[in-house]
Design an enzyme around this catalytic site. Structure first.
Site, PDB file in Angstrom:
ATOM      1  N   ARG A   1       0.853  -1.222  -0.156  1.00  0.00           N
ATOM      2  CA  ARG A   1      -0.128  -0.021   0.044  1.00  0.00           C
ATOM      3  C   ARG A   1       0.818   1.304  -0.102  1.00  0.00           C
ATOM      4  NH1 ARG A   1      -4.272   0.192   4.279  1.00  0.00           N
ATOM      5  NH2 ARG A   1      -5.074   1.872   2.758  1.00  0.00           N
TER       6      ARG A   1
ATOM      7  N   HIS B   1      -6.827   7.906  11.337  1.00  0.00           N
ATOM      8  CA  HIS B   1      -6.852   6.633  11.312  1.00  0.00           C
ATOM      9  C   HIS B   1      -5.142   6.319  11.161  1.00  0.00           C
ATOM     10  CE1 HIS B   1     -11.170   5.281  10.313  1.00  0.00           C
ATOM     11  NE2 HIS B   1     -10.949   5.661  11.524  1.00  0.00           N
TER      12      HIS B   1
ATOM     13  N   CYS C   1       7.197   0.358  25.671  1.00  0.00           N
ATOM     14  CA  CYS C   1       8.341   1.023  25.255  1.00  0.00           C
ATOM     15  C   CYS C   1       7.878   2.539  24.725  1.00  0.00           C
ATOM     16  CB  CYS C   1       8.695   0.504  24.033  1.00  0.00           C
ATOM     17  SG  CYS C   1      10.035   1.420  23.246  1.00  0.00           S
TER      18      CYS C   1
ATOM     19  N   ALA D   1     -15.634  12.602  -6.845  1.00  0.00           N
ATOM     20  CA  ALA D   1     -15.136  13.589  -6.197  1.00  0.00           C
ATOM     21  C   ALA D   1     -14.212  14.501  -6.900  1.00  0.00           C
ATOM     22  CB  ALA D   1     -14.142  12.989  -4.883  1.00  0.00           C
TER      23      ALA D   1
HETATM   24  P1  OAD Z   1     -14.938   2.857   2.030  1.00  0.00           P
HETATM   25  O1  OAD Z   1     -14.695   2.100   1.023  1.00  0.00           O
HETATM   26  O2  OAD Z   1     -16.124   2.160   3.018  1.00  0.00           O
HETATM   27  O3  OAD Z   1     -16.156   4.205   1.525  1.00  0.00           O
HETATM   28  C1  OAD Z   1     -15.777   4.863   0.348  1.00  0.00           C
HETATM   29  C2  OAD Z   1     -16.726   5.596  -0.183  1.00  0.00           C
HETATM   30  O4  OAD Z   1     -16.343   6.404  -1.196  1.00  0.00           O
HETATM   31  C3  OAD Z   1     -18.213   4.924  -0.727  1.00  0.00           C
HETATM   32  O5  OAD Z   1     -19.061   5.544  -0.116  1.00  0.00           O
HETATM   33  C4  OAD Z   1     -17.934   5.098  -1.975  1.00  0.00           C
HETATM   34  O6  OAD Z   1     -19.127   5.165  -2.727  1.00  0.00           O
HETATM   35  C5  OAD Z   1     -17.204   6.432  -2.258  1.00  0.00           C
HETATM   36  N1  OAD Z   1     -16.477   6.651  -3.480  1.00  0.00           N
HETATM   37  C6  OAD Z   1     -15.947   6.008  -4.442  1.00  0.00           C
HETATM   38  N2  OAD Z   1     -15.339   6.291  -5.529  1.00  0.00           N
HETATM   39  C7  OAD Z   1     -15.500   7.686  -5.395  1.00  0.00           C
HETATM   40  C8  OAD Z   1     -15.208   8.755  -5.934  1.00  0.00           C
HETATM   41  N3  OAD Z   1     -14.555   8.670  -7.022  1.00  0.00           N
HETATM   42  N4  OAD Z   1     -15.716   9.950  -5.503  1.00  0.00           N
HETATM   43  C9  OAD Z   1     -16.356   9.928  -4.437  1.00  0.00           C
HETATM   44  N5  OAD Z   1     -16.694   8.937  -3.720  1.00  0.00           N
HETATM   45  C10 OAD Z   1     -16.408   7.928  -3.940  1.00  0.00           C
HETATM   46  O7  OAD Z   1     -13.861   3.991   2.711  1.00  0.00           O
HETATM   47  P2  OAD Z   1     -13.882   4.823   3.868  1.00  0.00           P
HETATM   48  O8  OAD Z   1     -15.287   5.365   4.249  1.00  0.00           O
HETATM   49  O9  OAD Z   1     -12.668   5.891   3.980  1.00  0.00           O
HETATM   50  O10 OAD Z   1     -10.201   2.135   8.197  1.00  0.00           O
HETATM   51  O11 OAD Z   1     -13.573   3.714   5.208  1.00  0.00           O
HETATM   52  C11 OAD Z   1     -13.515   4.329   6.482  1.00  0.00           C
HETATM   53  C12 OAD Z   1     -12.340   3.427   7.139  1.00  0.00           C
HETATM   54  O12 OAD Z   1     -12.823   2.060   6.947  1.00  0.00           O
HETATM   55  C13 OAD Z   1     -11.120   3.537   6.493  1.00  0.00           C
HETATM   56  O13 OAD Z   1     -10.219   4.675   7.157  1.00  0.00           O
HETATM   57  C14 OAD Z   1     -10.334   2.200   6.889  1.00  0.00           C
HETATM   58  C15 OAD Z   1     -11.608   1.101   6.520  1.00  0.00           C
HETATM   59  O14 OAD Z   1     -11.624  -0.120   7.199  1.00  0.00           O
HETATM   60  C16 OAD Z   1      -9.190   1.316   8.621  1.00  0.00           C
HETATM   61  O15 OAD Z   1      -8.220   0.977   8.103  1.00  0.00           O
HETATM   62  C17 OAD Z   1      -8.853   1.769  10.081  1.00  0.00           C
END
Ligand code: OAD
Length: 252
Positions: free
Chosen positions: A69, A121, A134, A238
């Site tokens: 990543r 995060h 530590c 976006a």
């Molecule tokens: P998600 O994968 O859950 O959601 C991504 C969102 O972005 C979805 O609602 C999609 O519809 C939208 N999306 C996709 N492509 C897009 C685009 N081109 N323009 C606008 N929107 C778009 O990701 P997060 O909400 O970021 O945590 O997930 C939250 C957390 O869950 C992450 O930080 C991660 C994950 O597990 C950890 O790893 C701790």
């Protein structure tokens, strides 16, 4: 749900603004989201790569996952949504206030020019000691290494180093969380971009902003799970929608 017609937002220069982003803001840069079809959680078991239990069980696998990543994030570039958000911070710099809370760990907002970024995060490019006793476990350090020949060890205690990512079942960093909550509590405009609204506690920030009377806005490909928290909903990519919403800022 159809969403509102996209047009330029009227943002006063003295506004207090919070922007909250998720994986969707980086999708058009070429970074996989988590929950969309083909997303990271369809290809990997969360328990294996995003929990502390998974790390203890197989640290090599977890480091390989995050090294990949890191490589992906370093290979791509910020997109027009990232740059529009950076322009918003600049626009508010003299008279207003701006805080960017991101759930993303890819570093793209800083590369686009944002300065007041809370990586709630964690970050792919920070590493810390995994040993809670530590002192180095409290002080993550910058680390862009994309391949380790052997598991990296802490110089202070010899324990395993881990990515500075908030895994499932872990608490947010207290200071980062306090700063985020403070900004949300003070803001007049709360703009969320590209997040599914399912991961807590961050999914609750929009509710708080809404209840405190902020103008809550979401720009997302589809309505997020917490869509009821938003007074304005703009649907689309976006990279297209955000520059349109921030057209007045970009043309300033
Ligand atoms: P998600 O994968 O859950 O959601 C991504 C969102 O972005 C979805 O609602 C999609 O519809 C939208 N999306 C996709 N492509 C897009 C685009 N081109 N323009 C606008 N929107 C778009 O990701 P997060 O909400 O970021 O945590 O997930 C939250 C957390 O869950 C992450 O930080 C991660 C994950 O597990 C950890 O790893 C701790």
């Amino acid at each position: 749900m159809a969403g509102h017609k996209v047009s330029a937002l009227d943002i006063p220069r003295n506004a207090a603004v919070v922007v909250l982003t998720g994986a969707g803001v980086s999708a058009e840069s070429g970074i996989a989201t988590f929950r969309d079809s083909g997303g990271l959680w369809e290809q990997h078991r969360v328990e294996d790569v995003a929990t502390h239990e998974g790390f203890v069980k197989n640290p090599e696998l977890v480091w390989r996952f995050y090294s990949l990543r890191r490589k992906d994030a370093l290979r791509v570039h910020p997109n027009p949504a990232h740059y529009a958000i950076a322009a918003l911070e600049e626009y508010l710099a003299d008279k207003g206030s701006f805080t960017l809370i991101t759930q993303n760990v890819d570093g793209l907002h800083s590369r686009a020019g944002n300065k007041n970024v809370l990586e709630i995060h964690g970050s792919l490019f920070k590493t810390k000691c995994d040993n809670p006793r530590c002192p180095a476990s409290e002080t993550p350090f910058d680390d862009e290494t994309t391949d380790y020949d052997a598991l990296p060890k802490c110089e202070k205690c010899g324990g395993l180093l881990r990515p500075d990512i908030v895994w499932f079942g872990e608490q947010l960093d207290r200071v980062t969380e306090a700063k985020a909550m403070h900004a949300v509590g003070e803001c007049e405009i709360f703009l969320t971009i590209g997040t599914s609204g399912v991961v807590w506690p961050v999914a609750g920030y929009s509710r708080l902003a809404y209840e405190l009377g902020a103008r809550t806005i979401t720009a997302n490909l589809e309505p997020p799970a917490n869509v009821q928290n938003y007074r304005e909903v703009y649907l689309g990519k976006a990279g297209e929608v955000v520059p349109m919403l921030l057209a007045n800022v970009l043309n300033d």
